[in-house]
Design a protein around this motif. Structure first.
Motif: not given
Ligand SMILES: Nc1nc2c(ncn2[C@@H]2O[C@H](COP(=O)(O)OP(=O)(O)OP(=O)(O)O)[C@@H](O)[C@H]2O)c(=O)[nH]1
Ligand SMILES: [Mg+2]
Length: 298
Positions: A256-260
């Protein structure tokens, strides 16, 4: 309390300093046990959580409650206050209550909630209770974050358990049929019981989802509910399951952090007046430009 409140506000704003803060707190973090409550609007989640908080306080536990409203862009407490029936704990320093708005939140509810949970752990709160109204995807997000997910149902279900939203049976570790003081309570509980016995819904095959009857307003069934939560916790901790879940959760959070981060960079790359904004106008479809942005990220 003020430092914690400010830190959580930083998390909500996606303040860049959060990363430093999380790093600095790393050694202090005791991951708290997270219990999620979800269910349709008005089923009595807040009243139940309030009763549970009172019970935990009687045993000297420090407890935090995060109430999320997926329909609200607001956060900070006052605005959602009427959804949270826990004012009697407002002056207790061992109780931390906070509401978080989710709409418009980059990375969704779960990313902010996970970071907030880590902060709460660093400040010694354990357990952390998450309350969310079961609309949209919010209950799935809660289940992804919680160690134990409690799904709250009530007798006023219209056509009985047929009315239960698809997908909600699978995420429950524990069912609560609240408002046991109302008519139709037995029927909902027994329909649910027979439905589960025909086709067990728990994702964890070794766990049988208990059905607990409560009357939150009369403070009945609260001991049984806590006992069920404790017994689910023990079940998870047995055989290293909790460890495996924690590792999976960290992977999910990393994705999720990567996506954000990628989303933020994409927005920057697409700023008006830039070459990519120009090309996007010519292309009229996203894929070519999206691949170009990924290449630049790489
Ligand atoms: N009769 C009866 N009423 C209850 C019970 N528990 C809660 N209520 C009432 O149901 C209403 C909704 O309660 P809440 O605790 O706000 O429900 P909620 O699920 O948190 O609601 P949202 O956060 O808006 O989704 C209130 O009027 C409560 O007093 C119960 O056990 N029996
Ligand atoms: Mg509520």
């Amino acid at each position: 309390m003020r430092a914690l409140a400010r830190a959580i506000t930083m998390v909500e704003r996606r303040d860049a300093e959060v990363r430093e803060l999380q790093q600095a707190l790393r050694d202090r973090v005791q991951t708290p046990y997270v219990v999620g409550f979800t269910g349709a609007p008005g089923t009595g989640k807040s009243t139940l959580v309030d009763a549970l908080v009172a019970r935990l306080r009687a045993r000297e536990r420090s407890v935090a409650v995060i109430a999320t409203d997926p329909n609200s862009p607001f956060s900070g407490g006052a605005i959602l206050g009427d959804r949270i029936r826990m004012q009697r704990h407002a002056l207790d320093p061992k109780v931390f209550i906070r509401s978080m708005g989710a709409r418009g939140h980059l990375g969704g509810l779960s990313l902010a909630a996970r970071e907030a949970i880590r902060l709460l752990g660093a400040f010694g709160f354990d357990p952390v209770i998450l309350e969310t109204v079961g609309v949209g995807q919010s209950e799935l997000e809660v289940a992804a974050v919680a160690d134990t997910t409690v799904v709250v149902l009530t007798p006023n279900l219209g056509d009985g358990v047929q009315m239960i939203k698809a997908g909600i049976l699978e995420i429950a570790d524990i069912f609560v049929v609240n408002k046991a003081d109302l008519e139709g309570h037995q029927r909902v509980a027994s329909e649910l019981r027979s439905m589960l016995s025909l086709a067990p819904k728990s994702q964890d095959k070794a766990w049988k989802q208990p059905i607990i009857a409560t009357s939150a307003t009369r403070q009945e069934g609260i001991e049984e509910l806590w006992a069920a939560i404790e017994s689910h916790r023990k079940h998870r901790e047995a055989g290293g399951r909790a460890q495996a879940h924690a590792e999976q959760r960290l992977k999910d959070e990393t994705a999720e952090v990567v996506a954000e981060l990628a989303r933020q960079r994409a927005r920057e790359a697409l700023a008006d007046g830039g070459a990519l904004a120009e090309r996007l106008r010519e292309d009229g479809t996203p894929y070519g430009v999206a691949e170009e942005i990924l290449r630049q990220l790489g």
